[in-house]
Design an enzyme around this catalytic site. Structure first.
Site, PDB file in Angstrom:
ATOM      1  N   GLY A 121      54.719   7.624 -44.685  1.00 25.50           N
ATOM      2  CA  GLY A 121      54.252   8.965 -45.061  1.00 25.50           C
ATOM      3  C   GLY A 121      55.422   9.928 -44.994  1.00 25.50           C
ATOM      4  CE1 TYR A 122      61.035  10.989 -44.744  1.00 29.27           C
ATOM      5  CE2 TYR A 122      61.376  12.565 -46.531  1.00 29.27           C
ATOM      6  CZ  TYR A 122      61.829  11.917 -45.392  1.00 29.27           C
ATOM      7  OH  TYR A 122      63.086  12.201 -44.893  1.00 29.27           O
ATOM      8  N   GLY A 123      55.201  13.430 -46.009  1.00 26.57           N
ATOM      9  CA  GLY A 123      54.778  14.809 -46.222  1.00 26.57           C
ATOM     10  C   GLY A 123      55.441  15.660 -45.149  1.00 26.57           C
ATOM     11  CG  ASN A 124      54.872  19.785 -42.503  1.00 26.93           C
ATOM     12  OD1 ASN A 124      56.043  20.130 -42.452  1.00 26.93           O
ATOM     13  ND2 ASN A 124      53.983  20.175 -41.615  1.00 26.93           N
ATOM     14  CE  LYS A 159      41.076  17.120 -40.206  1.00 28.09           C
ATOM     15  NZ  LYS A 159      42.010  17.118 -39.077  1.00 28.09           N
ATOM     16  N   GLY A 192      55.742  13.519 -41.682  1.00 31.42           N
ATOM     17  CA  GLY A 192      56.661  12.384 -41.739  1.00 31.42           C
ATOM     18  C   GLY A 192      58.108  12.825 -41.908  1.00 31.42           C
TER      19      GLY A 192
HETATM   20  N1  GLU Z   1      45.260  19.246 -39.206  1.00 27.80           N
HETATM   21  C1  GLU Z   1      45.879  19.176 -37.921  1.00 27.80           C
HETATM   22  C2  GLU Z   1      45.227  18.108 -37.056  1.00 27.80           C
HETATM   23  O1  GLU Z   1      44.591  17.205 -37.558  1.00 27.80           O
HETATM   24  C3  GLU Z   1      45.923  20.525 -37.239  1.00 27.80           C
HETATM   25  C4  GLU Z   1      44.596  21.166 -37.033  1.00 27.80           C
HETATM   26  C5  GLU Z   1      44.693  22.613 -36.582  1.00 27.80           C
HETATM   27  O2  GLU Z   1      45.799  23.112 -36.455  1.00 27.80           O
HETATM   28  O3  GLU Z   1      43.639  23.195 -36.367  1.00 27.80           O
HETATM   29  O4  GLU Z   1      45.388  18.069 -35.867  1.00 27.80           O
END
Ligand code: GLU
Length: 436
Positions: free
Chosen positions: A238-241, A126, A243
């Site tokens: 949550g109302y992003g992509n 991450k 939600g």
């Molecule tokens: N950010 C997303 C997750 O937390 C997708 C991660 C990705 O596609 O590598 O699962």
């Protein structure tokens, strides 16, 4: 996870209010607690357990960025490679003003267990940058995105670490990052980043993949619990992509009535149900779901406690805690966010018979289609959206079955079941490689 479209998911005051008891405030403490419980049940040997408690590598970076007013601002960021025993590290990059190294560590650990639960040949990682995207221009955002890749690029690579979007990062940001990395390499290497726009090697079906995977899990969970969801109420925090897509798909695929939704500015409630197209258009026009005509106002906290069949936390971590878990009325909690429920809350919900679909499974549709994107980039051949959806559904159903069966076998709640599957597979890979 909650990839951003335009708006913030949660304001700082929301975060301060939601944080539960002191031991629940650090997501990495929660992540380790979850692992420790699973390790005890699996009777992992001490070295394997200890290795799984730590990120294998992490990089802390400092980035000077020229701002529009002519000043140079110094930003800080991280990339954590938690464990790559099963394959290259995989996981998103978050842009958030409250980012901390411990949050990124927790999220990287969760990615590791998540890719293993889905049986993808990947590890977990991450990234995070401390910034407030809402106060930045497009140009500033582009320069920061490129600066981040110049700093962490040495850690990335098709066989090393493949980032993706996450909180407040978009396909456009992925495009800038893939471009910067390609210049560093001297050739186009778009496959090093997923969640890209379609013309740059993105995958059809990546946009709603996280929500679609979660909806598939809810359908399976309802089958297990003997619930008929059609016409039943749902609420989404949550109302992003993620939600927003969950709102659309809960109505379309499950026939549910979404009665409450919220974003950083607050929530809205209408017992008759909220129309997705109308709420999205309102958010597009005003920047928030609040003030939607014909709905009453509800706080983010109260939204979690609405009388609904399914609750979708789709914003930030640690919102369902030891302090409010008793008040959750939903029969199914579908974790579209990463880490929305603390270990204290897990025990309470389990004791009360709430069916929780853990993040490691419920929001894994995103990384699964990211993996499909990597495969298509390598092939240089692209699948139709229906093909992506068919493959995603198959993966989700298999993983769901596996987690439920494991939870039953060990008589534990579903999060522990998911940990036993995920961390167990990582432990097996480490053994095979001779690390432990
Ligand atoms: N950010 C997303 C997750 O937390 C997708 C991660 C990705 O596609 O590598 O699962």
């Amino acid at each position: 996870m909650t990839e951003r479209t335009e708006s913030r998911e949660c304001t700082l005051p929301d975060m301060l209010m939601q944080t539960g008891t002191p031991s629940e405030r650090n997501p990495f403490v929660s992540a380790r607690k979850q692992l420790d419980e699973a390790a005890a049940i699996m009777q992992l040997d001490p070295a394997t357990h200890e290795l799984l408690r730590w990120p294998l590598r992490e990089l802390h970076v400092t980035m000077p960025v020229k701002m529009d007013n002519g000043c140079t601002k110094i930003f800080h960021g991280f990339r954590v490679q938690y464990n790559d025993a099963r394959g290259p590290n995989k996981g998103g990059i978050r842009f958030h003003p409250d980012e901390t190294i411990d949050t990124v560590r927790a999220l990287a650990a969760w990615m590791t267990w998540k890719t293993a639960v889905m049986d993808l040949p990947l590890g977990g990682g991450k990234g995070g940058v401390i910034c407030d995207t809402k106060s930045m221009s497009n140009g500033e955002l582009e320069r920061l995105s490129r600066a981040y890749i110049r700093q962490v690029g040495r850690m990335l690579g098709l066989e090393k670490d493949v980032p993706a979007p996450d909180l407040y990062t978009t396909p456009q940001i992925m495009a800038w990052m893939a471009d910067e990395y390609s210049f560093m390499q001297g050739n186009n290497e778009f496959g090093v980043i997923t969640g890209k726009p379609l013309p740059l090697g993105g995958s059809a079906g990546r946009g709603d993949a996280t929500a679609r995977g979660g909806i598939c899990c809810v359908r399976e969970a309802a089958g297990v619990a003997g619930l008929d969801l059609s016409g039943q109420r749902a609420a989404i925090q949550g109302y992003g992509n993620v939600g927003s897509h969950a709102h659309k798909l809960a109505a379309e695929l499950l026939g549910m009535r979404v009665v409450g939704v919220s974003d950083s500015k607050g929530g809205i409630y209408n017992p008759e149900g909220l129309d997705h197209a109308a709420v999205s258009a309102h958010k597009q026009a005003t920047g928030s779901v609040t003030g939607f005509p014909g709905a009453s106002a509800v706080s983010n906290e109260a939204l979690l406690e609405l009388d609904v069949a399914v609750l979708f936390p789709a914003a930030l971590e640690s919102v369902i805690t030891g302090l409010n878990a008793e008040n959750i009325k939903a029969k199914i909690v579908a974790e579209l966010a990463n880490g929305p429920t603390t270990p204290e809350a897990d025990s309470i919900l389990h004791g009360r018979g709430v069916m929780l679909i853990p993040d490691l499974l419920c929001n894994a549709g995103g990384v699964t289609v990211s993996y499909f994107e990597m495969v298509q980039n390598t092939y240089g051949y692209y699948w139709e959206e229906t093909e992506v959806q068919r493959r995603l559904e198959k993966k989700m159903k298999t993983a769901f079955r596996n987690v439920i069966d494991t939870s039953r076998r060990y008589s534990v709640h579903n999060r522990l079941g998911a940990y036993i599957v995920g961390a167990g597979r990582v432990a097996d890979a480490m053994k095979l490689r001779g690390w432990v």
